[in-house]
Design an enzyme around this catalytic site. Structure first.
Site, short mmCIF file in Angstrom:
data_model
loop_
_atom_site.label_atom_id
_atom_site.label_comp_id
_atom_site.label_asym_id
_atom_site.label_seq_id
_atom_site.Cartn_x
_atom_site.Cartn_y
_atom_site.Cartn_z
N ARG A 264 0.83 -1.20 0.00
CA ARG A 264 0.00 0.00 0.00
C ARG A 264 0.87 1.26 0.00
NH1 ARG A 264 -4.24 -0.98 4.43
NH2 ARG A 264 -5.56 -2.23 3.09
N ALA A 265 2.02 1.17 0.67
CA ALA A 265 2.89 2.34 0.78
C ALA A 265 3.37 2.80 -0.59
CB ALA A 265 4.09 1.99 1.67
#
Ligand code: ZN
Length: 326
Positions: A264-265
């Site tokens: 997600r980062a």
């Protein structure tokens, strides 16, 4: 905070903004001013969810039904920025059975909630850290899916609810669970200014605003209009904005170095960098864009490191320097 809000206006898919910091630093003021800055949107007249006439795929059931008789009429309306009051009930958020109509007319009708009003706009929660966890969970889920499904009291309603979540709070009054933290796209810290000149300027402007609101707005209108035009131009630029492989690699390397969980980062980092590059009308996304959005995109995704007591922003900045040089 301004960069994060503008990024979300250019690309709502970034996934919302979390603003943590001292009380009285203008967090709510910035969100409300931002609302007035957004370009108006075209909405179907009479639709409770302000459906976009140009996007029939995401119309509500009412609009779908009505369009079979005659074409839908639309008009320009302000982008909704809905305030979520603390202590709000789940019914008011998701919507519920319209009790009055049920009792007086025996009709099972749906009374839309705040999620309906926020469709295509922003939902602002001041003191998000004091909100019950299950409500925050629910809001993040709906914001991610773009749809609100209500099944209760014999009702079954599904309606569009695409909005950007903006949460603010003071960390001294309570932390947000880490599981919730990393579901927000960006996270920024707002601190009390420590420079004399800056403090004086803030007080001056605030005072000017309070003494003559209309004159203050008129004075800044040109800058506001220019910013609005840049946001609109950034949105148009977004679809064609390229992200070179080398930039993707840099993003992945940075996230590996910081040891963020999952992917997600990287995804958020890339989206935010692309929104920034589009806003600035760059030819393509570059490492310089990554650098500038690295802290807001990553600082709330770090695991606690018992050997490193420095703040998360400092840790991200250190990793950026190691990955990309000073
Ligand atoms: Zn509709």
């Amino acid at each position: 905070m301004k960069l994060a809000l503008i990024g979300s206006a250019v690309d709502p898919a970034i996934g919302g903004v979390l603003v943590f910091g001292d009380r009285g630093t203008g967090k709510s003021t910035a969100v409300r001013a931002f609302a007035a800055l957004l370009p108006p949107m075209r909405a179907v007249i009479g639709c409770r969810y302000a459906c976009d006439p140009a996007l029939p795929d995401v119309w509500c059931e009412d609009c779908r039904a009505r369009t079979q008789n005659s074409p839908l009429k639309s008009r320009l309306v302000p982008v909704p920025v809905v305030d979520m009051p603390l202590g709000v009930t789940e019914d008011r958020v998701v919507g519920a059975l319209d009790l009055e109509r049920a009792l007086s007319q025996g009709i099972k009708a749906f009374e839309p909630g705040l999620l309906a009003r926020a469709n295509r706009g922003f939902l602002y929660i001041d003191e998000v850290n004091l909100l019950e966890d299950h409500l925050v969970d629910l809001l993040i889920d709906v914001a991610a899916s773009g749809e609100n499904l209500v099944e209760r009291e014999g009702l079954s309603v599904r309606h569009p609810a695409r909005f950007v979540l903006i949460g603010s709070g003071n960390p001294e009054e309570g932390e947000l669970r880490p599981q919730l933290l990393d579901r927000f796209g960006l996270s920024v810290e707002v601190r009390t200014p420590t420079e004399l000149d800056q403090r004086v300027e803030v007080i001056k402007r605030r005072d000017e605003f309070e003494r003559n609101n209309a004159a203050f707005v008129a004075k800044w209108k040109k800058q506001d209009d220019a910013l609005r035009r840049r946001i609109v131009a950034g949105r148009l630029r977004l679809a064609g904005m390229e992200v070179p492989d080398a930039v993707l690699e840099s993003a992945a390397r940075l996230c590996m170095q910081l040891g963020t969980d999952g992917l997600r980062a990287e995804l958020t980092l890339i989206r935010a960098a692309r929104a920034l590059a589009s806003f600035e009308q760059a030819a393509a996304v570059a490492v310089t864009h990554l650098r500038r959005v690295a802290a807001p995109a990553l600082r709330h995704r770090l695991r606690r490191d018992p050997l490193d007591e420095s703040g998360s922003t400092v840790r991200v900045e250190k990793a950026v320097q190691e990955a990309f040089g000073p």
